[in-house]
Design an enzyme around this catalytic site. Sequence first.
Site, short mmCIF file in Angstrom:
data_model
loop_
_atom_site.label_atom_id
_atom_site.label_comp_id
_atom_site.label_asym_id
_atom_site.label_seq_id
_atom_site.Cartn_x
_atom_site.Cartn_y
_atom_site.Cartn_z
N GLU A 176 -105.25 7.64 -69.38
CA GLU A 176 -105.30 6.18 -69.40
C GLU A 176 -106.50 5.69 -70.21
OE1 GLU A 176 -103.31 2.90 -68.68
OE2 GLU A 176 -102.75 4.69 -67.56
N ASP A 177 -106.23 4.84 -71.18
CA ASP A 177 -107.26 4.12 -71.93
C ASP A 177 -108.26 5.04 -72.63
OD1 ASP A 177 -106.03 1.81 -71.31
OD2 ASP A 177 -107.50 1.08 -69.88
N TYR A 197 -104.51 -5.57 -60.72
CA TYR A 197 -104.41 -4.97 -62.06
C TYR A 197 -104.60 -6.07 -63.10
CZ TYR A 197 -103.53 -1.45 -65.46
OH TYR A 197 -103.70 -0.58 -66.50
N ARG A 220 -111.59 2.97 -74.27
CA ARG A 220 -110.78 1.85 -74.79
C ARG A 220 -110.09 1.19 -73.61
NH1 ARG A 220 -106.08 0.04 -75.66
NH2 ARG A 220 -105.18 1.82 -74.56
N ASP A 278 -99.93 6.77 -70.50
CA ASP A 278 -99.30 5.49 -70.21
C ASP A 278 -99.41 4.53 -71.38
OD1 ASP A 278 -97.88 3.78 -68.43
OD2 ASP A 278 -99.73 2.71 -68.01
N ASP A 279 -100.51 4.60 -72.13
CA ASP A 279 -100.69 3.70 -73.26
C ASP A 279 -99.70 4.00 -74.39
OD1 ASP A 279 -103.10 2.42 -72.14
OD2 ASP A 279 -103.95 4.42 -72.40
N ASN A 289 -103.51 -6.86 -73.77
CA ASN A 289 -104.15 -7.23 -72.51
C ASN A 289 -105.66 -7.26 -72.67
OD1 ASN A 289 -101.84 -7.41 -70.73
ND2 ASN A 289 -101.65 -5.20 -70.92
N LYS A 300 -104.31 1.62 -61.17
CA LYS A 300 -103.03 2.27 -61.47
C LYS A 300 -102.49 3.01 -60.26
CE LYS A 300 -102.33 1.63 -66.03
NZ LYS A 300 -101.09 1.20 -66.68
#
Length: 653
Positions: free
Chosen positions: A344-345, A201, A254, A367-368, A509, A272
Amino acid sequence: MASLGAMISLSPSSFLNKTTGVPGCSTHLSLRQPRLVTAPASFRVFSSLGSNRDPNGSVLIETSATSSSSSLETSAADIVPKSTVSGGVQDVYGEDAATEDMPITPWSLSVASGYTLLRDPHHNKGLAFSHRERDAHYLRGLLPPTVISQDLQVKKMMHTLRQYQVPLQRYMAMMDLQETNERLFYKLLIDHVEELLPVVYTPTVGEACQKYGSIFLRPQGLFISLKEKGKIHEVLRNWPEKNIQVIVVTDGERILGLGDLGCQGMGIPVGKLSLYTALGGVRPSACLPVTIDVGTNNEKLLNDEFYIGLRQRRATGEEYSELMDEFMTAVKQNYGEKVVIQFEDFANHNAFDLLAKYGTTHLVFNDDIQGTASVVLAGLIAALRFVGGSLSSHRFLFLGAGEAGTGIAELIALEISKKSHIPLEEARKNIWLVDSKGLIVSSRKESIQHFKKPWAHDHEPIRQLVDAVKAIKPTVLIGTSGVGQTFTQEVVETMAELNEKPIILSLSNPTSQSECTAEEAYTWSQGRAIFASGSPFAPVEYEGKTFVPGQANNAYIFPGFGLGLIMSGTIRVHDDMLLAASEALAEQLTEEHYEKGMIYPPFRNIRKISARIAAKVAAKAYELGLATRLPQPKELEQCAESSMYSPSYRSYR
């Protein structure tokens, strides 16, 4: 090798409602199809092959060292009474099904052995196949004569991985192992989680996504593009696993702090879900990585001959919404009400809308927005041990007002509101955000996005971060900007002038996008900062003292959070569950950790941490009336631990 059909005679009544070794923790066992046969030795196998043995017709039967032959009427739960895996029942089928809620029904199976067995990642053991297994399953000559243990395989793989100097090479080696020997991959990751987490990850997965088209060898998830519009239900059925419990989905717009990577964002769902299994114990076969490909606005990728996605600009508006709506509907039709869908993202403009739209109809989790918020809140609760006071007595300043920044701010405000018994609007007043145009203030309210408006307080406009620090005088500085080196020496020194122990969280990150490094934070604050980051940093020596920087990694939260949702049969996510997860994580710190300046526990105990979080989340779900798996287990933490997937090899007869 060809696959041949066979029938196995079972007594269905003996498989229902068998309890685990944990009081009050019951589960149903189920079998999937098609996959390699695994069954107790006493079960009769009828095959069209006749009495002559044939390499293509070998039935793989999986047992444990403690199992013994039993009559046809003996239940699977009775074969091994000792609580081990699969919800406390020895997994005689090679499938950890503790969290499934399906009755046994008639089923068919595929038969495989020999060369085919060695190419099946779910059952391949490599050189760990015993001599007896090699004889029984036509492996003689297909393997070197030596037999080694799984532990020695782990040692050998770690030796190999450590020879690679380039992190991306380690990543590719790990992905190759996952596709050839699934259990060894997870055994390796669990046993060496602190060393390998940055490989599978962040930060390495960021580089892997950037180069995904070049390193792509075989699909590890489902790619759903605009070309599949109107056929998504059928596309989901193409996935070989049917009992899916967790889906991680991205549209690649993103990816971390790297921007729009389009279809190549698949590395994120794959990574993930590897952590869902390794850290949270969710079965690999219950996990489905998905990438929604609506194009990309990344010109470099559009012109890259190795790019694997649609070569068009991103679809937006109604076309995008219709595709996502079809996907969400098809997921519920295929997998039911209780499948966890983790967004996610996604870019800000879609992330908040999707969460709001489907939060009342599906079991969705971003999650973000929510996972990041929960892990950061846990760190702040732990940091109070160093700085004193309560959250309501502190002032927070964020650099970055996107999904992560506003999500963290909202959860902090919610915690303050609940603990201090004040209105949420009042709790927000000590939380300030800075975006690309400066401090978010009331005079900007008409021009900012809707998710920023709750944070537009009365104040004169301020353009620069350092000026905002001087004016707001925060005790906590949090970076979620995705822009590296924005916590300059002047910013950190100003925080140190204002506070005896400034809390500085540099969360962006990957490592290259971090607002500052651990060494900079400790050096510029004369060793007084309470520091944590999104990506890992090595311990720092300053004036004879060793500081261990914390890592506010979402991996602390989402695996245990997801396990808690699954084991309780929760149908919707509630903010109180996120607060429960944060508090459970903060509770894992010991005096030894505090002495080292840590605000997060070490990852080496992550499975126990995940079990504790899962228990707290499940308990809150039962309290809120959102859990459907009844009755509630008496010992939720033990139930969580017993339901975790085990990567240890099975014995095959």
